[in-house]
Design a protein around this motif. Structure first.
Motif, PDB file in Angstrom:
ATOM      1  N   TYR A 196      27.202  17.432  37.849  1.00 45.01           N
ATOM      2  CA  TYR A 196      28.415  16.961  38.498  1.00 45.01           C
ATOM      3  C   TYR A 196      29.625  17.647  37.860  1.00 45.01           C
ATOM      4  CZ  TYR A 196      26.061  13.135  40.957  1.00 45.01           C
ATOM      5  OH  TYR A 196      25.262  12.398  41.787  1.00 45.01           O
ATOM      6  N   SER A 251      30.302   4.331  38.084  1.00 46.85           N
ATOM      7  CA  SER A 251      28.978   4.915  37.859  1.00 46.85           C
ATOM      8  C   SER A 251      27.907   3.840  37.751  1.00 46.85           C
ATOM      9  CB  SER A 251      28.985   5.791  36.609  1.00 46.85           C
ATOM     10  OG  SER A 251      29.065   5.014  35.428  1.00 46.85           O
ATOM     11  N   PRO A 308      27.424   3.757  42.263  1.00 50.22           N
ATOM     12  CA  PRO A 308      27.108   5.171  42.016  1.00 50.22           C
ATOM     13  C   PRO A 308      27.118   6.028  43.279  1.00 50.22           C
ATOM     14  CG  PRO A 308      25.152   3.797  41.763  1.00 50.22           C
ATOM     15  CD  PRO A 308      26.321   2.869  41.859  1.00 50.22           C
ATOM     16  N   ASP A 309      26.722   5.485  44.408  1.00 47.36           N
ATOM     17  CA  ASP A 309      26.727   6.276  45.644  1.00 47.36           C
ATOM     18  C   ASP A 309      28.153   6.641  46.042  1.00 47.36           C
ATOM     19  OD1 ASP A 309      23.995   6.086  45.729  1.00 47.36           O
ATOM     20  OD2 ASP A 309      23.949   4.451  47.183  1.00 47.36           O
ATOM     21  N   HIS A 321      29.309   9.335  43.667  1.00 49.12           N
ATOM     22  CA  HIS A 321      28.669  10.603  44.037  1.00 49.12           C
ATOM     23  C   HIS A 321      29.400  11.245  45.211  1.00 49.12           C
ATOM     24  CE1 HIS A 321      25.505  13.440  45.280  1.00 49.12           C
ATOM     25  NE2 HIS A 321      25.717  12.985  46.501  1.00 49.12           N
ATOM     26  N   THR A 328      24.207  18.791  43.941  1.00 48.02           N
ATOM     27  CA  THR A 328      23.682  17.429  44.000  1.00 48.02           C
ATOM     28  C   THR A 328      22.647  17.250  42.897  1.00 48.02           C
ATOM     29  OG1 THR A 328      24.030  17.310  46.392  1.00 48.02           O
ATOM     30  CG2 THR A 328      22.537  15.695  45.419  1.00 48.02           C
ATOM     31  N   ARG A 380      22.028   9.999  38.736  1.00 43.33           N
ATOM     32  CA  ARG A 380      23.240   9.394  39.278  1.00 43.33           C
ATOM     33  C   ARG A 380      24.439   9.812  38.427  1.00 43.33           C
ATOM     34  NH1 ARG A 380      21.159   4.782  36.483  1.00 43.33           N
ATOM     35  NH2 ARG A 380      22.660   4.049  34.921  1.00 43.33           N
ATOM     36  N   PRO A 381      25.642   9.683  38.978  1.00 46.71           N
ATOM     37  CA  PRO A 381      26.818  10.118  38.223  1.00 46.71           C
ATOM     38  C   PRO A 381      26.904   9.478  36.842  1.00 46.71           C
ATOM     39  CG  PRO A 381      27.431   9.622  40.490  1.00 46.71           C
ATOM     40  CD  PRO A 381      25.992   9.198  40.320  1.00 46.71           C
TER      41      PRO A 381
END
Length: 504
Positions: free
Chosen positions: A228, A271, A275-276, A279, A301, A305-306
């Protein structure tokens, strides 16, 4: 050298017999050690102390990391100390950070207290004497020294500066080009007109690529999996406003320090809780900075997760600018083998390269690889538990500084130093010479967790080193790796008389 029969023996390194004693011995002269020294000078001016560092100069990673473009991946208003206003741009080069540290050293008159090329190799605690005996080796002469101290403060960071992480791939022996790791960058390496492949996608790669793309023929970032990225402005717009209003620098520093801390506290919250959404925010913020039609989903991607790993900062989107200009490109694939001319990836394509940079990370060093004993018994850290992320169960009169992964490292330096200051004051009130964290009766049978929960943070250097590190518990005060927002509330109020600390 001496010769006995046919065997040649090395003469023993000279040893100094005099044993020097100081009240506090600080190991490390980077941001943590210099911060600890400032607190000692300010809060306990009568205590004697020295800082020992194995490197040739101050700064830790800012001294050892010499690769092109090296810079902070945190804003300097939170990476800088609370007491020392930062006056430059939010993201700064390594040289600017070293200059800032030089100012702190000069203002606190720390230079006479710092001894470079002094590597601590062993530390032994004696309960009878209530002090540490520390073995030191002079890196320049090989001379062995011995010091004693009432309090040992480990501020050595977590990098193994001598041995970076270098994976071995098939075919490397037949590659005809140059292979270099950023942690040991050659001063005479000229990349002008060269084709360069950088293996890795973390903060080092993101920093290095824009810097070398200016002169190289082309730079390819070869990543097994994406990271990220966040592309903030080099200077916060609020800083521009405040300086235009001629606001005092210490005010500007504090306002921006709070603004950046709040921003990253919010990212940390998202986060965990959304998280979605985080992201989507990170991906969509990158899309307009990349060439039209660029496959953002494939190349940006991550598999995690972030903020399960650190978000790489690319100020002003300089990495993306290099891609837009055709000076850099990204290949997301696995390495099949090195060839004579470059690297063949899993798709079968060959990436020709004159130079391969393995930006593959570092090895984590547990307490500087110092050998610890307590009353003659070796300390096996994997069997111990942290106390609030700054002391270790069963290890008396020893504190350590470990910063944040997600926030600026130095935000935690100040919090840890504040708590150690309180602990020193409490010991004085009690007339105690020693303090040691010990599990309480109610902690018997407490579930022990790994140093870092992979569900929380799973960077490669962390997972590779879990077996070397101490544990954490399932309750306070035996936890760590908390977010800054939590610790900013918890640590200043930490109960030093809850039974988890034994004073003698």
């Amino acid at each position: 050298m001496t010769t006995t029969g046919t065997a040649t023996l090395e003469a023993p390194a000279p040893t100094t017999e005099d044993v020097e004693h100081v009240d506090v011995l600080i190991v490390g002269a980077g941001v943590s050690g210099i911060g600890a020294a400032h607190h000692l000078r300010e809060r306990f001016p009568d205590r004697t102390f020295v800082l020992l560092d194995a490197q040739e100069a101050r700064g830790g990673t800012w001294w050892t990391h010499r690769y092109p473009g090296v810079r902070s991946d945190s804003d300097l208003f939170t990476y800088g100390y609370r007491h020392k206003p930062w006056r430059g741009p939010s993201i700064a080069a390594g040289e600017e950070i070293l200059a800032y540290l030089d100012e702190v050293i000069a203002e606190d008159d720390l230079a006479p207290r710092i001894r470079y090329r002094h590597r601590v190799t062993a530390a032994s605690w004696s309960s009878e004497d209530a002090r540490w005996t520390v073995e030191v080796t002079r890196e320049d002469t090989g001379e062995r020294l011995r010091m004693t101290t009432d309090w040992l403060w480990m501020c050595q960071g977590y990098y193994n500066h001598a041995e970076p992480y270098r994976p071995r791939w098939e075919g490397m022996d037949r590659y005809q080009g140059v292979v270099v790791h950023p942690q040991s960058w050659p001063e005479d390496l000229d990349l002008t007109g060269k084709r360069v492949v950088v293996i890795g996608s973390g903060s080092t790669a993101a920093t290095l690529i824009p810097a070398i793309a200016k002169d190289a023929a082309h730079v390819t970032m070869l990543q097994r999996s994406p990271s990220y990225f966040l592309a903030p402005p080099l200077t916060h717009e609020l800083a521009v406003t405040l300086r235009a209003l001629d606001v005092p620098e210490d005010w500007t520093h504090e306002i921006l320090r709070r603004a950046y801390a709040a921003q990253f506290n919010e990212l940390a919250r998202l986060s965990h809780e959304a998280p979605d959404d985080l992201h989507a925010f990170l991906i969509e913020s990158m899309r307009p900075l990349l060439p039209e039609g660029f496959d953002v989903e494939k190349h940006f991607t991550p598999r995690y997760r972030p903020w399960q790993q650190r978000i790489a900062i690319v100020p002003e989107g300089d990495l993306f600018a290099a891609i837009r200009e055709g000076k850099a490109s990204i290949v997301t694939d696995t390495i099949d083998t090195f060839t004579e001319k470059g690297i063949r990836v899993g798709s079968g394509d060959e990436l020709e390269a004159d130079v391969v940079v393995t930006a593959t990370g570092f090895n984590l060093s547990a307490f500087g690889d110092v050998s610890f004993t307590v009353d003659g018994e070796p300390v096996a850290f994997p069997e111990r538990v942290t106390w609030r992320g700054l002391m270790i169960s069963g290890v008396p009169n020893m504190a350590y500084v470990f910063g944040y992964f997600r926030h600026s490292w130095t935000l935690r330096v100040d919090l840890v130093c504040d708590l150690v200051d309180r602990l020193f004051a409490r010991m004085q009130e009690k007339g105690a010479r020693t303090v040691v964290p010990e599990l309480r009766p109610e902690d018997a049978g407490m579930q022990l967790k790994p140093w870092s929960d992979p569900e929380n943070f799973n960077a490669g250097y962390v997972l590779r080193s879990q077996h070397l590190l101490f544990k954490q518990g399932d309750r306070e005060p035996w936890t760590h790796m908390l977010e800054h927002a939590q610790e900013a509330e918890l640590l200043p109020k930490a109960d030093l008389d809850d039974g988890s600390l034994v004073y003698r």
